[in-house]
Write a protein that holds these residues in place. Structure first.
Motif, PDB file in Angstrom:
ATOM      1  N   PHE A  83       0.833  -1.200   0.000  1.00  0.00           N
ATOM      2  CA  PHE A  83       0.000   0.000   0.000  1.00  0.00           C
ATOM      3  C   PHE A  83       0.868   1.250   0.000  1.00  0.00           C
ATOM      4  O   PHE A  83       0.589   2.212  -0.721  1.00  0.00           O
ATOM      5  CB  PHE A  83      -0.934  -0.002   1.212  1.00  0.00           C
ATOM      6  CG  PHE A  83      -1.748   1.243   1.351  1.00  0.00           C
ATOM      7  CD1 PHE A  83      -2.674   1.592   0.385  1.00  0.00           C
ATOM      8  CD2 PHE A  83      -1.574   2.084   2.432  1.00  0.00           C
ATOM      9  CE1 PHE A  83      -3.428   2.757   0.501  1.00  0.00           C
ATOM     10  CE2 PHE A  83      -2.316   3.243   2.563  1.00  0.00           C
ATOM     11  CZ  PHE A  83      -3.246   3.580   1.591  1.00  0.00           C
ATOM     12  N   LYS A  84       1.930   1.229   0.785  1.00  0.00           N
ATOM     13  CA  LYS A  84       2.824   2.388   0.829  1.00  0.00           C
ATOM     14  C   LYS A  84       3.473   2.620  -0.538  1.00  0.00           C
ATOM     15  O   LYS A  84       3.607   3.747  -0.995  1.00  0.00           O
ATOM     16  CB  LYS A  84       3.913   2.182   1.881  1.00  0.00           C
ATOM     17  CG  LYS A  84       4.876   3.355   1.976  1.00  0.00           C
ATOM     18  CD  LYS A  84       5.938   3.142   3.009  1.00  0.00           C
ATOM     19  CE  LYS A  84       6.867   4.360   3.012  1.00  0.00           C
ATOM     20  NZ  LYS A  84       7.941   4.208   3.968  1.00  0.00           N
ATOM     21  N   ARG A  85       3.846   1.551  -1.200  1.00  0.00           N
ATOM     22  CA  ARG A  85       4.527   1.659  -2.498  1.00  0.00           C
ATOM     23  C   ARG A  85       3.588   2.164  -3.597  1.00  0.00           C
ATOM     24  O   ARG A  85       3.953   3.023  -4.392  1.00  0.00           O
ATOM     25  CB  ARG A  85       5.110   0.296  -2.889  1.00  0.00           C
ATOM     26  CG  ARG A  85       5.956   0.297  -4.150  1.00  0.00           C
ATOM     27  CD  ARG A  85       6.653  -1.044  -4.389  1.00  0.00           C
ATOM     28  NE  ARG A  85       5.845  -2.224  -4.074  1.00  0.00           N
ATOM     29  CZ  ARG A  85       4.915  -2.756  -4.878  1.00  0.00           C
ATOM     30  NH1 ARG A  85       4.699  -2.232  -6.049  1.00  0.00           N
ATOM     31  NH2 ARG A  85       4.238  -3.825  -4.506  1.00  0.00           N
ATOM     32  N   THR A  86       2.349   1.661  -3.627  1.00  0.00           N
ATOM     33  CA  THR A  86       1.453   1.994  -4.739  1.00  0.00           C
ATOM     34  C   THR A  86       0.405   3.051  -4.395  1.00  0.00           C
ATOM     35  O   THR A  86      -0.160   3.676  -5.277  1.00  0.00           O
ATOM     36  CB  THR A  86       0.687   0.738  -5.211  1.00  0.00           C
ATOM     37  OG1 THR A  86      -0.133   0.263  -4.149  1.00  0.00           O
ATOM     38  CG2 THR A  86       1.654  -0.346  -5.667  1.00  0.00           C
ATOM     39  N   GLY A  87       0.126   3.215  -3.088  1.00  0.00           N
ATOM     40  CA  GLY A  87      -0.941   4.133  -2.684  1.00  0.00           C
ATOM     41  C   GLY A  87      -2.318   3.541  -2.886  1.00  0.00           C
ATOM     42  O   GLY A  87      -3.316   4.239  -2.782  1.00  0.00           O
ATOM     43  N   ARG A  88      -2.368   2.253  -3.175  1.00  0.00           N
ATOM     44  CA  ARG A  88      -3.657   1.594  -3.415  1.00  0.00           C
ATOM     45  C   ARG A  88      -3.712   0.286  -2.652  1.00  0.00           C
ATOM     46  O   ARG A  88      -2.710  -0.406  -2.482  1.00  0.00           O
ATOM     47  CB  ARG A  88      -3.818   1.301  -4.905  1.00  0.00           C
ATOM     48  CG  ARG A  88      -3.811   2.549  -5.744  1.00  0.00           C
ATOM     49  CD  ARG A  88      -4.056   2.260  -7.177  1.00  0.00           C
ATOM     50  NE  ARG A  88      -5.401   1.712  -7.300  1.00  0.00           N
ATOM     51  CZ  ARG A  88      -5.773   0.917  -8.276  1.00  0.00           C
ATOM     52  NH1 ARG A  88      -4.914   0.563  -9.198  1.00  0.00           N
ATOM     53  NH2 ARG A  88      -7.000   0.469  -8.335  1.00  0.00           N
ATOM     54  N   LEU A  89      -4.922  -0.067  -2.243  1.00  0.00           N
ATOM     55  CA  LEU A  89      -5.134  -1.359  -1.622  1.00  0.00           C
ATOM     56  C   LEU A  89      -5.419  -2.379  -2.714  1.00  0.00           C
ATOM     57  O   LEU A  89      -5.828  -2.019  -3.812  1.00  0.00           O
ATOM     58  CB  LEU A  89      -6.296  -1.284  -0.633  1.00  0.00           C
ATOM     59  CG  LEU A  89      -6.051  -0.357   0.567  1.00  0.00           C
ATOM     60  CD1 LEU A  89      -7.325  -0.160   1.354  1.00  0.00           C
ATOM     61  CD2 LEU A  89      -4.959  -0.923   1.458  1.00  0.00           C
ATOM     62  N   GLY A  90      -5.218  -3.654  -2.398  1.00  0.00           N
ATOM     63  CA  GLY A  90      -5.342  -4.678  -3.424  1.00  0.00           C
ATOM     64  C   GLY A  90      -6.759  -5.109  -3.746  1.00  0.00           C
ATOM     65  O   GLY A  90      -7.063  -5.451  -4.888  1.00  0.00           O
ATOM     66  N   CYS A  91      -7.645  -5.098  -2.741  1.00  0.00           N
ATOM     67  CA  CYS A  91      -9.000  -5.585  -2.949  1.00  0.00           C
ATOM     68  C   CYS A  91      -9.900  -5.020  -1.848  1.00  0.00           C
ATOM     69  O   CYS A  91      -9.403  -4.433  -0.880  1.00  0.00           O
ATOM     70  CB  CYS A  91      -9.030  -7.108  -2.950  1.00  0.00           C
ATOM     71  SG  CYS A  91      -8.724  -7.840  -1.337  1.00  0.00           S
ATOM     72  N   PRO A  92     -11.214  -5.226  -1.942  1.00  0.00           N
ATOM     73  CA  PRO A  92     -12.116  -4.713  -0.887  1.00  0.00           C
ATOM     74  C   PRO A  92     -11.830  -5.313   0.494  1.00  0.00           C
ATOM     75  O   PRO A  92     -12.023  -4.654   1.502  1.00  0.00           O
ATOM     76  CB  PRO A  92     -13.509  -5.119  -1.383  1.00  0.00           C
ATOM     77  CG  PRO A  92     -13.368  -5.258  -2.854  1.00  0.00           C
ATOM     78  CD  PRO A  92     -11.964  -5.739  -3.089  1.00  0.00           C
ATOM     79  N   GLU A  93     -11.323  -6.549   0.551  1.00  0.00           N
ATOM     80  CA  GLU A  93     -11.046  -7.181   1.849  1.00  0.00           C
ATOM     81  C   GLU A  93      -9.856  -6.535   2.552  1.00  0.00           C
ATOM     82  O   GLU A  93      -9.689  -6.671   3.761  1.00  0.00           O
ATOM     83  CB  GLU A  93     -10.800  -8.683   1.674  1.00  0.00           C
ATOM     84  CG  GLU A  93     -12.072  -9.486   1.507  1.00  0.00           C
ATOM     85  CD  GLU A  93     -12.662  -9.356   0.106  1.00  0.00           C
ATOM     86  OE1 GLU A  93     -11.908  -9.054  -0.840  1.00  0.00           O
ATOM     87  OE2 GLU A  93     -13.881  -9.537  -0.045  1.00  0.00           O
ATOM     88  N   CYS A  94      -9.033  -5.796   1.801  1.00  0.00           N
ATOM     89  CA  CYS A  94      -7.896  -5.101   2.415  1.00  0.00           C
ATOM     90  C   CYS A  94      -8.368  -4.089   3.458  1.00  0.00           C
ATOM     91  O   CYS A  94      -7.680  -3.856   4.455  1.00  0.00           O
ATOM     92  CB  CYS A  94      -7.071  -4.377   1.350  1.00  0.00           C
ATOM     93  SG  CYS A  94      -6.072  -5.463   0.315  1.00  0.00           S
ATOM     94  N   TYR A  95      -9.544  -3.497   3.229  1.00  0.00           N
ATOM     95  CA  TYR A  95     -10.061  -2.523   4.195  1.00  0.00           C
ATOM     96  C   TYR A  95     -10.301  -3.182   5.550  1.00  0.00           C
ATOM     97  O   TYR A  95     -10.115  -2.555   6.587  1.00  0.00           O
ATOM     98  CB  TYR A  95     -11.349  -1.868   3.673  1.00  0.00           C
ATOM     99  CG  TYR A  95     -11.089  -0.936   2.519  1.00  0.00           C
ATOM    100  CD1 TYR A  95     -10.724   0.384   2.747  1.00  0.00           C
ATOM    101  CD2 TYR A  95     -11.186  -1.376   1.206  1.00  0.00           C
ATOM    102  CE1 TYR A  95     -10.469   1.245   1.692  1.00  0.00           C
ATOM    103  CE2 TYR A  95     -10.934  -0.536   0.146  1.00  0.00           C
ATOM    104  CZ  TYR A  95     -10.580   0.771   0.389  1.00  0.00           C
ATOM    105  OH  TYR A  95     -10.318   1.613  -0.646  1.00  0.00           O
ATOM    106  N   GLU A  96     -10.726  -4.453   5.542  1.00  0.00           N
ATOM    107  CA  GLU A  96     -10.927  -5.190   6.793  1.00  0.00           C
ATOM    108  C   GLU A  96      -9.579  -5.592   7.391  1.00  0.00           C
ATOM    109  O   GLU A  96      -9.347  -5.433   8.579  1.00  0.00           O
ATOM    110  CB  GLU A  96     -11.759  -6.459   6.529  1.00  0.00           C
ATOM    111  CG  GLU A  96     -13.134  -6.210   5.984  1.00  0.00           C
ATOM    112  CD  GLU A  96     -14.136  -5.843   7.052  1.00  0.00           C
ATOM    113  OE1 GLU A  96     -13.939  -6.260   8.199  1.00  0.00           O
ATOM    114  OE2 GLU A  96     -15.102  -5.135   6.716  1.00  0.00           O
TER     115      GLU A  96
END
Length: 173
Positions: A83-96
């Motif tokens: 997340f730090k490298r791309t600024g994006r999470l991988g999927c909706p479950e990453c929020y959990e």
């Protein structure tokens, strides 16, 4: 003219508006002059929104939260380091999976951690009116059922008043 944007961090009038497109996804941040300087966003050439978000995670959760974290999303395998490298999470479950890291960051960046969305004021008014009418209709039916006719009469009068407010005004000639 459109509505003025407020700083995502402190709520003051935003004068710095950052937009970055990564993998066809638009990320926007609005900052006031003071917060932009505090976050080092005065040089748009050398600024990365991903770095900004990662700094917010480290600032709120601690420097080891990203580098030393053993958290891994069970669905996609994304890590806080990704997340730090791309600024994006991988999927909706990453929020959990990264809830303990993301919530403090969102609270720091925005006014809360719950998205309320934007609704036109007129629609919001009509929805509130509709809910109040439905509630009064239920109370009226219950009062009649319980033979509480004084309460029923009061609910009926309130209902009539609300229904008159919900009538559309005739078009101007």
């Amino acid at each position: 003219m459109g509505e003025s944007l407020v700083c995502d961090i402190c709520g003051k009038l935003a004068t710095v508006h950052l937009t970055q497109i990564i993998n066809n996804q638009i990320q926007k941040v609005d900052l006031c002059e003071e917060c932009a300087q505090q976050k080092g966003v005065t040089d748009p050439e050398g600024f990365s929104l991903a770095d900004f978000m990662a700094k917010n995670i480290e600032a709120t959760a601690g420097p080891d939260a990203v580098a030393g974290s053993s958290l891994v999303c069970p669905s996609c395998g994304c890590t806080p380091r990704d997340f730090k490298r791309t600024g994006r999470l991988g999927c909706p479950e990453c929020y959990e999976a990264f809830d303990s890291l993301i919530k403090p960051m969102l609270k720091n960046m925005h006014r809360g951690d719950h998205h309320t969305g934007k609704v036109p004021h007129e629609l919001l008014h009509r929805v509130g009116l509709r809910k109040a009418i439905n509630r009064l209709q239920d109370q009226l039916a219950h009062a009649v059922e319980q033979e509480k006719y004084e309460d029923a009469a009061r609910y009926r009068d309130e209902l009539d008043q609300l229904k008159s407010q919900s009538q559309p005004e005739p078009p101007a000639r």
